[in-house]
Structure formats: structure tokens, C-alpha cells
Design an enzyme around this catalytic site. Structure first.
Site, PDB file in Angstrom:
ATOM      1  N   LYS A  16       0.695  -1.152   0.109  1.00 56.87           N
ATOM      2  CA  LYS A  16       0.015  -0.122  -0.068  1.00 56.87           C
ATOM      3  C   LYS A  16       0.823   1.287  -0.016  1.00 56.87           C
ATOM      4  O   LYS A  16       0.524   2.218  -0.830  1.00 56.87           O
ATOM      5  CB  LYS A  16      -0.782   0.027   1.425  1.00 56.87           C
ATOM      6  CG  LYS A  16      -1.955  -1.294   1.294  1.00 56.87           C
ATOM      7  CD  LYS A  16      -2.561  -1.296   2.434  1.00 56.87           C
ATOM      8  CE  LYS A  16      -2.007  -1.094   3.987  1.00 56.87           C
ATOM      9  NZ  LYS A  16      -1.414  -2.549   4.142  1.00 56.87           N
ATOM     10  N   ARG A  91      -9.832   0.760   8.846  1.00 58.67           N
ATOM     11  CA  ARG A  91      -9.514  -0.451   8.980  1.00 58.67           C
ATOM     12  C   ARG A  91     -10.394  -1.441   9.684  1.00 58.67           C
ATOM     13  O   ARG A  91      -9.837  -2.567  10.003  1.00 58.67           O
ATOM     14  CB  ARG A  91      -8.121  -0.348  10.050  1.00 58.67           C
ATOM     15  CG  ARG A  91      -6.893  -1.122   9.404  1.00 58.67           C
ATOM     16  CD  ARG A  91      -5.964  -0.751  10.285  1.00 58.67           C
ATOM     17  NE  ARG A  91      -4.617  -1.457  10.122  1.00 58.67           N
ATOM     18  CZ  ARG A  91      -3.749  -0.947   9.321  1.00 58.67           C
ATOM     19  NH1 ARG A  91      -3.653   0.330   8.971  1.00 58.67           N
ATOM     20  NH2 ARG A  91      -2.672  -1.509   9.214  1.00 58.67           N
ATOM     21  N   ARG A 130      11.753  -6.123   5.009  1.00 57.15           N
ATOM     22  CA  ARG A 130      11.641  -4.845   4.836  1.00 57.15           C
ATOM     23  C   ARG A 130      12.525  -3.660   5.462  1.00 57.15           C
ATOM     24  O   ARG A 130      12.639  -4.223   6.762  1.00 57.15           O
ATOM     25  CB  ARG A 130      10.166  -4.229   5.175  1.00 57.15           C
ATOM     26  CG  ARG A 130       9.882  -2.903   4.920  1.00 57.15           C
ATOM     27  CD  ARG A 130       8.544  -2.337   5.055  1.00 57.15           C
ATOM     28  NE  ARG A 130       7.711  -2.728   6.062  1.00 57.15           N
ATOM     29  CZ  ARG A 130       6.690  -2.434   6.308  1.00 57.15           C
ATOM     30  NH1 ARG A 130       5.771  -2.310   5.157  1.00 57.15           N
ATOM     31  NH2 ARG A 130       5.743  -2.911   7.674  1.00 57.15           N
ATOM     32  N   ARG A 163      11.069  -2.024  11.218  1.00 51.14           N
ATOM     33  CA  ARG A 163      10.300  -1.439  12.169  1.00 51.14           C
ATOM     34  C   ARG A 163       9.645  -2.362  13.289  1.00 51.14           C
ATOM     35  O   ARG A 163      10.053  -3.767  13.173  1.00 51.14           O
ATOM     36  CB  ARG A 163       8.660  -1.521  11.252  1.00 51.14           C
ATOM     37  CG  ARG A 163       8.414  -0.032  10.676  1.00 51.14           C
ATOM     38  CD  ARG A 163       7.336   0.077   9.792  1.00 51.14           C
ATOM     39  NE  ARG A 163       6.211  -0.542   9.996  1.00 51.14           N
ATOM     40  CZ  ARG A 163       5.210  -0.438   9.202  1.00 51.14           C
ATOM     41  NH1 ARG A 163       5.051   0.313   8.270  1.00 51.14           N
ATOM     42  NH2 ARG A 163       3.924  -1.138   9.870  1.00 51.14           N
ATOM     43  N   ARG A 174      -0.514  -9.184  13.384  1.00 47.38           N
ATOM     44  CA  ARG A 174      -1.063  -8.498  12.313  1.00 47.38           C
ATOM     45  C   ARG A 174      -1.812  -8.897  11.402  1.00 47.38           C
ATOM     46  O   ARG A 174      -2.746  -8.448  10.944  1.00 47.38           O
ATOM     47  CB  ARG A 174       0.028  -7.546  11.709  1.00 47.38           C
ATOM     48  CG  ARG A 174       0.649  -6.511  12.699  1.00 47.38           C
ATOM     49  CD  ARG A 174       2.182  -5.982  12.120  1.00 47.38           C
ATOM     50  NE  ARG A 174       1.941  -5.328  11.043  1.00 47.38           N
ATOM     51  CZ  ARG A 174       2.932  -4.952  10.069  1.00 47.38           C
ATOM     52  NH1 ARG A 174       4.191  -5.360  10.365  1.00 47.38           N
ATOM     53  NH2 ARG A 174       2.556  -3.970   9.306  1.00 47.38           N
TER      54      ARG A 174
END
Ligand code: AP5
Length: 224
Positions: A16, A91, A130, A163, A174
Site C-alpha cells: 500500500k 481499518r 523490509r 520497524r 497483524r
């Protein structure tokens, strides 16, 4: 076309943020990403950040009281009067209802909800590799999209970090949160004829081309 009011939806790591950078450049839309707003609040040590951190680190959604008002206030600002791109909001159904009510009050409506879909295995592969620019949030992947110099952002030279919520145990949580709380939005927006689907397993450029073509078609339909 009248204003372009877009939402990006998808599991964690669907791409996203990656696509948002490109869509912003294409259409010059102001971009509001609740994840970025919350991470900045954590870094700045604000009251919002202090309250949100524990939820984020546990892979849960922060309570509506913390984020809905912040986002609606941002959308109400001068920057968003001619359109917007939302990432990470809504969300859950309660947030979608709050957004619909706020838009209706001012006579505005959504143009489309862009769902970028990827399977869970791909999410895990992507998020565990990531790396994120500490200053501006640009994202890289250690294998698929590495920076030119290890640990350094190509765009602004800032340090790249992992992160806190990209640790394997948090990624799984998540995903559970996504399937339980966010995925029902797919049916919600499908029922309102706003949902457009994109195969997020394609390359970033292919996904982007598809999104751009879809938005161009929506604009054409609106003009007829
Ligand atoms: P948020 O920051 O919104 O996280 P997320 O939705 O989990 O999404 P990500 O930012 O992890 O992934 P992305 O889809 O943007 O993927 P990216 O482009 O980086 O939210 C974080 C937390 O904040 C939440 O868990 C929650 O606690 C809280 N929160 C936020 N909003 C909230 C709300 N409204 N209500 C309550 N709580 C809220 O790509 C991922 C990786 O894949 C990158 O390495 C990238 O290089 C790579 N990649 C991207 N596209 C491709 C591709 N096509 N092929 C191969 N690799 C790709």
C-alpha cells in the site's frame, strides 16, 4: 472529474505504501497514512504515541478513540479539499461508518477503494525483509528492492531501520488482526460498488500500471 477520493486497503505488506508514493505522484493527491501518523506520534513521544505504541507493538489496532478523530480532522483541513488518498484507514467497519458519515455531512463521496491483495506467505516474506527510512518512511526490501548502499535511504540518505512491528511474532498477529477486523471491509465496499481489486503479487510497476489504468477509466466514466 470531480474530486478523487481514494482508499488503499490490503493486508500488512501488500504494498500500500509503495503504491501510495506512485499514486500521489500521478495525481498530486494529499496522502494520509494512519500508520505513519501513529509512528510519528510514537517517535515524537506525544500522548497519542504513548497510548498507541503498546497496541502497535502487539499487532493490534489502536482504539477508535485514538485515531478516528485525528484522521477526520486531517481530512477536514484545507489540504484535502480537492481529493485525498487514505492508507490504513478505515481499518474496520466502525471506522468506515465514521468516514462515510463525515463525508456525507459535507456532501462528499468516495471515488474508489483499491484493494491490493497478497497471500499470507508473501506478507511474511516481504515484511521480514523490509527496511524503512527512519526520516521519511520510504521502503526497501533486503532481497527484492535493496537500497544502493546497505542501510542507507537512496532518496534522502537517512538511516534504514526495521520497524518494531516487522518482527516475525508481530507479523503473525497483524495478519490475524487483518483477517478478523479489516477484511470485512472488502464485502462492505463491494456492496457499495466501490471496491476495485489488484493482484499485489505482481511487480510494483505492474500493480501501479493496473491501478493507474483503473483510475483513468473511473475518470472517463465520470466524464461521460
Ligand atoms: P500500517 O503502517 O498501516 O501497517 P500495515 O497496514 O500493516 O501496512 P504496512 O505499512 O506494513 O505495509 P504496506 O502495505 O504499506 O506495504 P509496503 O508498501 O511497505 O499500520 C501499522 C500499525 O498502526 C497497525 O498494526 C495498527 O496497530 C496501527 N494502525 C494504523 N492505522 C490504524 C487504524 N486506522 N486503526 C487502528 N490502528 C491503526 O511493502 C512491504 C514490503 O514489500 C516492502 O519491503 C516493499 O519494498 C515490498 N513490496 C511492495 N510491493 C511489492 C511487490 N509488488 N512485489 C515485491 N515486493 C513488494
Amino acid at each position: 472529474m470531480s474530486e478523487l477520493n481514494l482508499i488503499l486497503v490490503g493486508p500488512p505488506g501488500a504494498g500500500k505504501g509503495t503504491q501510495a508514493e506512485r499514486i500521489q505522484q500521478d495525481f498530486g493527491l494529499p496522502y494520509f497514512a494512519t500508520g505513519n501518523i501513529l509512528r510519528k506520534a510514537v517517535t515524537d513521544g506525544t500522548e497519542l504515541g504513548k497510548q498507541a505504541k503498546a497496541y502497535m507493538d502487539d499487532g493490534k489496532l489502536v482504539p477508535d478513540e485514538l485515531i478516528v478523530g485525528v484522521l477526520l480532522e486531517a481530512l477536514d483541513g484545507a489540504e484535502a479539499t480537492d481529493g485525498f488518498l487514505l492508507d490504513g484507514f478505515p481499518r474496520k467497519i466502525s471506522q468506515a461508518d465514521a468516514l462515510a458519515e463525515a463525508l456525507e455531512k459535507v456532501g462528499r463521496k468516495l471515488t474508489a477503494v483499491l484493494l491490493i491483495d497478497v497471500p499470507d506467505e508473501e506478507v511474511i516474506r516481504r515484511l521480514s525483509g523490509r527496511r524503512t527510512c527512519a526520516k521519511n518512511g520510504h521502503t526497501y526490501h533486503v532481497d527484492f528492492d535493496p537500497p544502493k548502499h546497505e542501510g542507507v535511504c537512496d532518496q534522502d540518505g537517512s538511516k534504514l531501520i526495521q520497524r518494531d512491528d516487522d518482527k516475525p511474532e508481530v507479523i503473525s498477529k497483524r495478519l490475524v488482526t487483518y483477517h478478523d477486523e479489516t477484511e470485512p471491509l472488502v464485502e462492505y465496499y463491494e456492496a457499495r460498488d466501490l471496491l476495485r481489486r489488484f493482484d499485489g503479487t505482481r511487480t510494483p510497476t505492474e500493480v501501479h500500471d493496473h491501478i493507474r489504468a483503473t483510475i483513468a477509466t473511473l475518470r472517463l466514466e465520470d466524464a461521460i
